[in-house]
Design an enzyme around this catalytic site. Structure first.
Site, PDB file in Angstrom:
ATOM      1  N   GLY A   1      33.260  30.321  37.481  1.00  0.00           N
ATOM      2  CA  GLY A   1      34.192  31.811  37.050  1.00  0.00           C
ATOM      3  C   GLY A   1      35.534  31.205  37.092  1.00  0.00           C
ATOM      4  N   SER A   2      36.452  32.053  37.561  1.00  0.00           N
ATOM      5  CA  SER A   2      37.851  31.959  37.215  1.00  0.00           C
ATOM      6  C   SER A   2      38.474  30.702  38.107  1.00  0.00           C
ATOM      7  CB  SER A   2      38.552  33.045  37.630  1.00  0.00           C
ATOM      8  OG  SER A   2      38.145  34.282  36.857  1.00  0.00           O
TER       9      SER A   2
END
Lengths: 460, 484
Positions: free
Chosen positions: B218-219
């Site tokens: 993810g981020s």
């Protein structure tokens, strides 16, 4: 006359004193091994050491004395080697008895000792009664019949007995017996007698093809019969080892009798064809081959964990071994019989294994040397057959557990636990001793007059 | 007939030679591999017959052998079993050595490693019973405790590294398990425990920090994307980039929205630094397409993606897929699509930024000690790779600091120090709550610890979870434990 001789004959060495010294050495090794095992197990020297050593020494010495009396020119190495192998086998079996918690009294080692004693008695009877091996030639066809009957006995309904996936035992009351071990002796006598009669035909008749004299079609009969019997043993008794042994014995004797390489090639071709067809048809053979090629594949581990475990046992021994009584040979199934080579390898190491294999090699070479020294064709063939069968059997057994060839169920001569094998092999040794006596005895000193012996034509 | 007999005699000799060669192969040349084969009872029994080395943290054992009065003679004990299960692993007679150092450092612990050769010779000469070597770990017991407590019952993993050496300060995977029953000598106990542990749906025996199914990062992967952008020379932290609420992905129906469905800045524009601070998907998605998949993967591999590491346990390589099309590049740039990472890899990424752009090789064993506590070998910090230039590392640090100061990662702040970090909230399955991530390091100006935390499916917060709120506090607790 004497003064005219340019070559004086030196009195030939009988070698009995050498034999005595070597027997003492062999006994010393066995006793030392025994002490090793006991110290490893109980940290004490065994109480009955002198008694046990005495019994062993007595057995070996009695045979030695019989040789001095009846076969004073016999090969001096054969008896010490067999004493050492037999003794080491008993010590290893005793060591496995301890590991399995069996007392000496009802252990396998004690039984093996009893069988040894019986085997030695039979050997002595053979040495005393059979003054000339050529007498056996008279019983050529009797021996042949006996051999085949013995081979077929396990297939009979009441006495035949299955164990470990092979039908090679007969059971009479409390005793089980492997008749194939005795059959191999009878068949060796038969092959020798038969081939010495027919060798000229088998050797000379035929056409030359590609520089090789091929036998006539009708002369192939005996080979095909031997092949057929081997295949029958393989198929109905599922005994690959005996099958290989018998066929190898016959082909090698045929080769020696005829001096024709074509027989070996035909024999090997037949064996390969038989093996291939049997492999296609029988799942137990496919399993054996699978285990041979890859004992550690998942199927291999499931089907033949024993082979893998035996290999691990050998590896655990390494170069020098764990020491007698200090390894874990019982982790492999059948450590006293089929896998006794691995048991020895684990505790004596590669060094011990090499010594044991060297002993077998010397034993075989001494037997073959006697065959060369013999002056009669029957004796030559019989001695060759007997000596080579030891080599073949060791190869089939040890090759099986070291993955040289697929594993089969033969016993390591003199070492593995088993009465039939001991009796048969001690008889084999008695015959070899008898023939080596003949081979080494100067012609001027006949053992006994043998009027019935046929005149031999010296070929070369 | 003599000539064929001589030939036969030669053949007999050859047969024996074949047997000698085979025996030599088995007993001398190939013996090692047979002895090391799994399931070799003799080796297992031989190893049990002697005292195995300890696994120590600050001199205190987390795995030790105690003498017992049965055939195996020594039994393994694991004090604080649950806390360190994935580090120690198990040394079971039934199931072998595995699950952690017991397996990965077996030759040292059992005393058969080549490093220990001279010690063994000395033991034999002196008549001492041979013993295995002990391993002193790099683990900081307080950091490990903090990780255990902060993660609680939630599934996930925590890794803490010393950025300047690569030493692993904490490594915890949840749920953990108790290896003790596996090494029990009691009849049936190991089998029962094995059945239960391997049958458990939560897979407690998997060390989620270095292995297992791997997580979409993810981020947190935006650090890699930002690093690639800065390293390309075309972008600066204050470069103005597009930042709409929703990035339309070419060639597909789907698009890439920001998590708050709002634009990153006024006029659908944001600087790289702002995008990082707010974790703007659209800006990074745009960057991904601009830089291209190859640049992303190359930058990731400089941080250690794709490397097979042994710490000494084998670490599953993290991956960035090849042959990406444009929408996939955009998704990969925000750590989605088929990007997969271990928590250790994410910690290495932060550690690389913290250590002026140099990633150190992670390791768990500080010292190998003989039974007399003499040091046999000592870990030497080793550079794994240079991930970014020092200047890029400084710029990334600044951007990551603002994430914790005033961006998505405020809950990862540690009082009394500056933390640099990045949050992640990774979608991993339709309808499931996202994985919550946090990675960072502290103090930002003189980093002593780099951390990665992942909490599976949002942990106890469920679908309300974000990386900052769920994983941030765990990271803070671990950092605090190291720094105090």
């Amino acid at each position: 006359m004497r003064s005219l001789r340019t070559i004086t004959t030196i009195a030939p060495k009988r070698g009995r004193n050498v034999e005595l010294v070597l027997i003492a050495l062999a006994l010393a090794v066995v006793v030392l091994a025994y002490v090793n095992v006991e110290v490893a197990a109980n940290e004490t020297v065994p109480a009955g050491l002198l008694g046990h050593a005495g019994i062993l020494a007595a057995i070996a010495l009695v045979v030695h004395l019989v040789l001095r009396w009846r076969a004073s020119y016999a090969d001096p190495l054969i008896l010490p080697i067999v004493t050492l192998l037999n003794g080491l086998g008993v010590v290893m079996i005793h060591r496995l008895d301890i590991a399995a918690g069996r007392d000496f009294g009802d252990g396998l080692a004690f039984k093996q000792l009893q069988w040894t004693a019986l085997g030695v008695i039979i050997a002595m009877v053979v040495l005393v009664m059979l003054r000339d091996h050529r007498v056996l030639r008279r019983y050529t066809y009797t021996a042949g019949l006996l051999g085949i009957v013995l081979l077929l006995l396990p297939l009979l309904p009441l006495i035949g007995h299955d164990a470990y996936g092979a039908r090679i035992w007969i059971k009479l009351g409390p005793f089980t017996f492997q008749p194939a071990e005795v059959a191999k002796l009878a068949l060796a006598v038969f092959f020798a007698g038969y081939l010495v009669q027919t060798r000229d035909v088998l050797a000379l008749a035929g056409r030359k093809v590609l520089g090789m004299t091929l036998p006539r079609g009708k002369d192939l009969g005996p080979l095909l019969v031997a092949w057929g019997i081997s295949i029958l043993v393989l198929v109905f008794e599922t005994d690959l080892g005996t099958s290989l042994l018998l066929f190898g014995l016959f082909v090698s004797m045929l080769y020696v009798a005829t001096e024709r390489v074509s027989w070996i090639i035909i024999g090997l071709t037949l064996a390969a064809a038989g093996a291939f067809v049997a492999y296609q048809l029988f799942s137990h053979l496919q399993t054996r081959v699978l285990c041979w090629l890859d004992p550690f594949s998942p199927e291999g581990v499931e089907q033949c964990g024993q082979l893998g475990s035996g290999l691990m046992g050998l590896a655990a021994g390494g170069l020098l071994g764990t020491g007698l009584g200090r390894g874990r040979p019982w982790l492999t199934p059948l450590p006293e019989t089929d896998f006794i080579f691995n048991s020895l390898g684990e505790e004596l190491g590669l060094v011990g294994i090499m010594a044991i294999l060297a002993l077998y090699a010397i034993l075989v070479e001494r037997g073959l040397r006697s065959a060369i020294g013999l002056r009669d064709g029957f004796g030559k063939l019989l001695a060759t057959g007997l000596a080579f069968t030891v080599a073949l059997q060791v190869f089939v057994v040890v090759g099986g557990v070291t993955r040289v060839i697929p594993l089969t169920g033969l016993t390591l001569p003199f070492v593995a636990y088993g009465g039939s094998s001991l009796l048969a092999n001690w008889t084999l040794v008695a015959l070899l001793l008898r023939m080596s006596d003949h081979a080494r005895r100067p012609e001027a000193e006949p053992d006994t007059p043998v009027p019935e012996a046929p005149t031999e034509v010296v070929r070369r | 007939m003599n000539e064929p007999i001589r030939r036969l005699s030669l053949l007999a000799g050859l047969l024996v030679v074949a047997l000698l060669v085979a025996s030599t192969w088995i007993q001398a040349l190939g013996a090692g591999s047979l002895n090391d084969r799994p399931g070799n009872q003799r080796t297992a029994l031989a190893n049990y017959g002697q005292e195995r080395g300890q696994i120590l943290i600050d001199g205190k054992p987390i795995a030790r052998s105690v003498p017992v009065d049965d055939a195996l003679r020594w039994q393994r004990q694991y004090p604080e079993a649950q806390t360190y299960a994935h580090l120690t692993g198990y040394y079971s007679f039934e199931y072998g050595a595995g699950g952690g150092l017991e397996g990965a450092a077996n030759s040292l612990l059992s005393g058969t490693d080549d490093q220990l050769f001279y010690g063994r010779i000395a033991d034999i000469i002196a008549g001492r019973k041979p013993t295995g070597a002990s391993l002193e770990l790099t683990i900081d017991a307080r950091a490990q405790q903090a990780a255990v407590q902060a993660l609680g019952g939630q599934r996930g993993a925590v890794v803490a590294l010393d950025p300047s050496t690569g030493a692993i300060l904490a490594m915890y995977s949840s749920p953990s398990y108790d290896p003790s029953p596996l090494v029990s000598h009691a009849e049936g106990v190991p089998q029962e425990a094995w059945k239960q542990l391997t049958g458990d749906e939560s897979q407690p025996m998997v060390n989620r920090a270095i292995a297992g199914n791997l997580y979409p990062p993810g981020s947190v992967f935006k650090v890699v994307t930002a690093a690639a952008a800065l390293e390309s020379g075309d972008y600066e932290p204050d470069s103005e980039l597009p930042g709409p609420a929703i990035l339309d992905l070419p060639q597909t129906e789907s698009d890439l929205p920001n998590s708050d469905k709002a634009p990153c800045g006024p006029g659908d524009q944001a600087t790289l630094a702002t995008a990082m601070q707010k974790s703007c998907n659209t800006t990074f998605g745009y960057l991904g397409m601009e830089l291209g998949g190859d640049a992303l993967r190359e930058q990731a591999s400089k941080f250690g993606f794709g490397d097979s590491l042994d710490i000494p346990m084998a670490v599953t390589p993290s991956t960035v897929p090849t042959e990406l099309n444009e929408p996939q590049e955009a998704q990969a740039a925000v750590g989605q699509y088929d990007v997969r990472a271990t928590p250790l890899q994410i910690a290495m990424m932060s550690a690389g930024v913290a250590n002026d752009g140099v990633v150190m090789r992670p390791h768990l064993v500080e010292k190998v000690q003989g039974s007399d506590l003499s040091t046999i070998s000592q870990a030497r910090p080793e550079q794994l790779s240079r991930a970014v230039a020092p200047e890029t590392a400084r710029q990334l640090t600044e951007m990551m600091t603002s994430v914790v100061e005033s961006g998505t990662g405020t809950q990862a702040a540690v009082p009394g120090t500056t933390v640099a970090g990045k949050t992640g909230t990774a979608q991993h399955a339709e309808g499931a709550a996202p994985h919550a991530w946090f990675t960072g390091f502290a103090p930002a100006d003189n980093p002593k610890v780099a951390v990665a935390v992942v909490v599976e499916s949002g942990g106890s917060a469920g679908s309300q979870a974000s990386g900052g709120s769920v994983a941030g506090p765990i990271s803070a607790a671990v950092m605090q434990a190291v720094l105090q």
